[in-house]
Design a protein around this motif. Structure first.
Motif, PDB file in Angstrom:
ATOM      1  N   ASN A 198      54.740  -3.231  42.392  1.00 52.30           N
ATOM      2  CA  ASN A 198      54.439  -2.446  41.522  1.00 52.30           C
ATOM      3  C   ASN A 198      54.777  -2.542  40.374  1.00 52.30           C
ATOM      4  O   ASN A 198      53.820  -2.052  39.123  1.00 52.30           O
ATOM      5  N   LYS A 201      51.851  -4.594  38.140  1.00 57.30           N
ATOM      6  CA  LYS A 201      50.580  -3.798  38.561  1.00 57.30           C
ATOM      7  C   LYS A 201      49.819  -4.266  36.917  1.00 57.30           C
ATOM      8  O   LYS A 201      50.176  -3.716  35.965  1.00 57.30           O
ATOM      9  N   GLN A 208      43.044   2.927  42.923  1.00 51.08           N
ATOM     10  CA  GLN A 208      44.045   2.682  44.062  1.00 51.08           C
ATOM     11  C   GLN A 208      44.497   1.265  43.904  1.00 51.08           C
ATOM     12  O   GLN A 208      43.790   0.436  44.165  1.00 51.08           O
ATOM     13  N   TYR A 209      45.798   0.991  43.481  1.00 48.03           N
ATOM     14  CA  TYR A 209      46.433  -0.362  43.328  1.00 48.03           C
ATOM     15  C   TYR A 209      46.677  -0.911  44.921  1.00 48.03           C
ATOM     16  O   TYR A 209      46.340  -1.940  45.045  1.00 48.03           O
ATOM     17  N   LEU A 210      47.551  -0.227  45.384  1.00 49.40           N
ATOM     18  CA  LEU A 210      47.798  -0.629  46.844  1.00 49.40           C
ATOM     19  C   LEU A 210      46.703  -0.102  47.908  1.00 49.40           C
ATOM     20  O   LEU A 210      46.669   1.036  48.155  1.00 49.40           O
ATOM     21  N   PRO A 227      49.650   3.453  52.245  1.00 49.91           N
ATOM     22  CA  PRO A 227      49.846   2.964  51.071  1.00 49.91           C
ATOM     23  C   PRO A 227      50.076   4.027  49.647  1.00 49.91           C
ATOM     24  O   PRO A 227      50.698   3.836  48.963  1.00 49.91           O
ATOM     25  N   ILE A 228      49.695   5.289  50.257  1.00 52.86           N
ATOM     26  CA  ILE A 228      49.635   6.458  49.140  1.00 52.86           C
ATOM     27  C   ILE A 228      51.174   6.933  49.303  1.00 52.86           C
ATOM     28  O   ILE A 228      51.796   7.159  48.141  1.00 52.86           O
ATOM     29  N   SER A 231      53.084   4.270  47.610  1.00 53.13           N
ATOM     30  CA  SER A 231      53.241   4.094  46.092  1.00 53.13           C
ATOM     31  C   SER A 231      54.042   5.496  45.575  1.00 53.13           C
ATOM     32  O   SER A 231      54.775   5.118  44.547  1.00 53.13           O
ATOM     33  N   LYS A 232      54.226   6.440  46.149  1.00 50.99           N
ATOM     34  CA  LYS A 232      55.060   7.722  45.791  1.00 50.99           C
ATOM     35  C   LYS A 232      56.578   7.440  45.896  1.00 50.99           C
ATOM     36  O   LYS A 232      57.235   7.626  44.875  1.00 50.99           O
ATOM     37  N   LEU A 234      57.714   4.275  45.543  1.00 54.01           N
ATOM     38  CA  LEU A 234      58.060   3.194  44.607  1.00 54.01           C
ATOM     39  C   LEU A 234      58.678   3.569  43.102  1.00 54.01           C
ATOM     40  O   LEU A 234      58.124   4.587  42.908  1.00 54.01           O
TER      41      LEU A 234
END
Length: 234
Positions: A198, A201, A208-210, A227-228, A231-232, A234
């Motif tokens: 992360n 990046k 969307q990265y992941l 993944p969403i 992401s929150k 991390l």
């Protein structure tokens, strides 16, 4: 032709809901229950990132020291000279030297997992670029395998330092432990790796990265992580 799976694998695969996106905790708890092999399997993470590796500013490459290591005993070759040979061996390198090991590699010797070199040896290693490069073993400053402080580098990789790099498809595959690790240790290793992903990046990465995240054992089914949600966290 579809790969034929054994009865044990098919039974284990029933534990995994292919339509579900799990939380990281759920996936890591479940992955330890999908053992099918007689040996202790490796827990692997597979990512697909929203990057275009063809562009230099979207390369994702780095290292991370996993808190609990990968569980794998790695053999380290240190390409160096002078007093650094003794420093590398004292730090835990399995082999250390210069010309003699370069010659052995040219003759087809590969009894090592990682090559760490001091900067002064890179001109000599250049002739091995094609040989080591195709195996992903060529030392590189970005992966921490070209350094003047070879003792520290050897110690870190022996403890579980992980080097990773996005491939041409935007994917990364890494080991984060063994099937017999406690789930809490797998979680800590996973979080350390994902935090570094992360952090790296690229600013040029849009959307969307992941894209996809999954964990699996060496011989087991993949378990998809949301993944969403991740992401929150991390």
């Amino acid at each position: 032709m579809a790969k034929k799976r054994g009865k044990k694998y098919l039974e284990i695969a029933k534990l995994v809901d292919k339509t579900k996106l799990y939380t990281a905790n759920e996936a890591l708890e479940l992955v330890t229950k999908t053992r099918t092999a007689k040996f202790v399997e490796t827990v692997e993470v597979a990512l697909r990132l929203g990057v275009d590796p063809r562009h230099a500013d979207q390369q994702v490459r780095g290292t991370v020291v996993l808190p609990h290591g990968t569980g794998k005993i790695v053999k380290i070759l240190a390409i160096t000279q002078g007093e650094n040979i003794d420093k590398a061996l004292e730090a835990g390198a399995d082999y250390a030297g210069a010309d003699e090991y370069i010659a052995k590699i040219q003759q087809g010797w590969f009894d090592f997992d990682i090559v760490i070199a001091t900067p002064d040896m890179m001109p000599k290693l250049g002739r091995l670029g094609r040989i080591l490069g195709t195996k992903g073993l060529m030392p590189n400053p970005k992966s921490g395998t070209v350094t003047a402080d070879i003792a520290t580098a050897v110690q870190e990789f022996k403890k579980g330092k992980l080097a990773f790099r996005v491939d041409k498809l935007g994917s990364i595959h890494v080991p984060i432990g063994k099937a017999d690790f406690e789930v809490a240790k797998l979680e800590e290793n996973f979080k350390a790796f994902m935090a570094e992903i992360n952090r790296l990046k690229p600013s040029a990465s849009k959307g969307q990265y992941l894209r996809t995240v999954a964990v699996s054992l060496t011989m087991g089914p993949g378990i998809k992580i949301d993944p969403i949600v991740l992401s929150k966290e991390l």
